[in-house]
Design an enzyme around this catalytic site. Structure first.
Site, mmCIF file in Angstrom:
data_model
loop_
_atom_site.group_PDB
_atom_site.id
_atom_site.type_symbol
_atom_site.label_atom_id
_atom_site.label_comp_id
_atom_site.label_asym_id
_atom_site.label_seq_id
_atom_site.Cartn_x
_atom_site.Cartn_y
_atom_site.Cartn_z
ATOM 1 N N TYR A 15 3.040 1.015 2.918
ATOM 2 C CA TYR A 15 3.200 0.577 1.531
ATOM 3 C C TYR A 15 2.592 -0.802 1.346
ATOM 4 O O TYR A 15 2.349 -1.545 2.294
ATOM 5 C CB TYR A 15 4.674 0.585 1.117
ATOM 6 C CG TYR A 15 5.536 -0.489 1.730
ATOM 7 C CD1 TYR A 15 5.695 -1.733 1.104
ATOM 8 C CD2 TYR A 15 6.222 -0.269 2.925
ATOM 9 C CE1 TYR A 15 6.508 -2.719 1.656
ATOM 10 C CE2 TYR A 15 7.033 -1.251 3.477
ATOM 11 C CZ TYR A 15 7.168 -2.472 2.841
ATOM 12 O OH TYR A 15 7.969 -3.445 3.386
ATOM 13 N N CYS A 16 2.327 -1.139 0.068
ATOM 14 C CA CYS A 16 1.793 -2.454 -0.298
ATOM 15 C C CYS A 16 2.211 -2.731 -1.744
ATOM 16 O O CYS A 16 3.043 -2.023 -2.292
ATOM 17 C CB CYS A 16 0.274 -2.499 -0.127
ATOM 18 S SG CYS A 16 -0.604 -1.240 -1.081
ATOM 19 N N THR A 17 1.628 -3.721 -2.371
ATOM 20 C CA THR A 17 2.068 -4.127 -3.713
ATOM 21 C C THR A 17 1.851 -3.040 -4.758
ATOM 22 O O THR A 17 2.780 -2.598 -5.431
ATOM 23 C CB THR A 17 1.341 -5.407 -4.149
ATOM 24 O OG1 THR A 17 1.502 -6.400 -3.148
ATOM 25 C CG2 THR A 17 1.902 -5.912 -5.478
ATOM 26 N N CYS A 61 -2.538 -0.041 1.093
ATOM 27 C CA CYS A 61 -1.995 1.015 1.946
ATOM 28 C C CYS A 61 -2.842 2.283 1.858
ATOM 29 O O CYS A 61 -2.971 3.024 2.838
ATOM 30 C CB CYS A 61 -0.531 1.291 1.638
ATOM 31 S SG CYS A 61 -0.105 1.557 -0.085
ATOM 32 N N ILE A 88 4.796 -0.838 -4.258
ATOM 33 C CA ILE A 88 6.103 -1.413 -4.587
ATOM 34 C C ILE A 88 6.321 -1.438 -6.096
ATOM 35 O O ILE A 88 7.421 -1.172 -6.587
ATOM 36 C CB ILE A 88 6.217 -2.838 -4.021
ATOM 37 C CG1 ILE A 88 6.068 -2.825 -2.499
ATOM 38 C CG2 ILE A 88 7.549 -3.481 -4.414
ATOM 39 C CD1 ILE A 88 5.717 -4.174 -1.906
#
EC number: 1.14.-.-
Length: 319
Positions: free
Chosen positions: A190-192, A197, A219
């Site tokens: 996962y990432c922002t 990702c 996220i």
């Protein structure tokens, strides 16, 4: 205060978007020109990166203008499903509008990685908790160390990188041995907002990893779709604009930015004796010369003067 009440003072809409799609140079120049013209006319500010692998950007402006901008971008790209997440800001979140042509829209530094051809499997926000709690999964945060520090999913691996370019080396040194010892593990990243990702899954697939997944929309999409009561997210989400961080309601959080080193600082950091507004924070107290600090002090003095003359200035003040 309820979110609806808080939203009344947030007159700016922020759109974070990306799309991995093949674009030729001539199209890049046309898209850049059209978007710059539209942003100027609609008082939109932000940053957009264009490359042969697609588009990546975050923009801020009046809600109607943002909607028009995204619709125009989709027409220019000839798509109807650009990956976009929305949030809100009390003030303009950027100082200017920039559209740039780059080699990559998110830099991993490996020419052979092509997310327009292969990426991992998406995990919907509503299914992410189940994946996190699956004992047969390993979850990796593909963001930088300073982002992870202010918010994360508990139990996720932290590669402790300072830039996305460092991620492949971490994979070779740490993830490969882990999967070789535990070949049945499912990998989730996962990432922002989903872009890092997603590119990371493309890299893992290229390296021969299987059963690779990533949180769709990152996220930001998780915070939008999953209620705070059911959320497994801890802290705030770092964002690359003047707001610095977002809370679970996708409204500006409690963190500020140290304009000496560029790192996020918490309300607790602001109370430390090492903190001097605009000059240093606890993380950079020993990193700069006296000459550097003199420059920082002059910059802060000019910012303070502007804030006195223009108290309604839409740009966030320095921290």
């Amino acid at each position: 205060m309820k979110k609806d009440d808080r939203l009344k003072k947030f007159k700016y809409k922020v759109a974070a978007f990306y799309n991995f799609i093949s674009i030729i140079d001539e199209e890049i120049l046309l898209i850049k020109e059209e978007l710059t013209k539209l942003a100027t006319n609609q008082k939109i500010k932000g940053t957009i990166l264009l490359a042969s692998e697609g588009v990546n950007g975050t923009i801020c402006g009046p809600e109607n203008a943002i909607v028009q901008f995204i619709e125009t971008l989709e027409k220019l790209l000839k798509v109807s499903d650009i990956n976009v997440k929305y949030s809100w800001s009390e003030k303009q979140a950027f100082r200017r509008f920039k559209a740039r042509k780059k080699k990559e829209i998110v830099t991993i530094g490996l020419k052979e990685i092509n997310p327009t051809k292969s990426v991992g499997k998406y995990i919907k926000a509503g299914e992410w908790n189940q994946f996190l709690e699956d004992p047969n999964s390993v979850v990796i945060d593909t963001r930088n160390e300073y982002e992870i520090k202010i918010g994360n999913f508990a139990g996720a691996l932290n590669p402790q990188t300072s830039s996305f370019r460092e991620f492949p080396a971490w994979v070779q040194k740490h993830l490969k041995p882990l999967i070789e010892e535990n070949p049945s593990l499912k990998i989730g990243m996962y990432c922002t907002g989903g872009i890092r990702c997603e590119k990371a899954t493309s890299y893992l697939i290229e390296e021969g990893f299987s059963d690779v997944h990533h949180l769709e929309g990152g996220i930001l999409k998780y915070l939008e779709d999953v209620s705070s009561e059911n959320s497994l997210w801890n802290g705030e989400c770092f964002v690359f604009d003047q707001r610095v961080s977002l809370d679970h309601e996708l409204l500006p959080g409690s963190h500020r930015m140290c304009h000496a080193c560029g790192l996020p600082i918490s309300p607790e950091d602001l109370k430390k004796p090492t903190y001097i507004k605009g000059l240093q924070c606890d993380a950079c107290v020993n990193k700069f010369t006296d000459s550097d600090r003199a420059r920082f002090a002059e910059r802060q003095r000019q910012i303070d003067e502007i804030m006195k003359r223009l108290p309604e200035n839409s740009i966030w003040p320095s921290s």
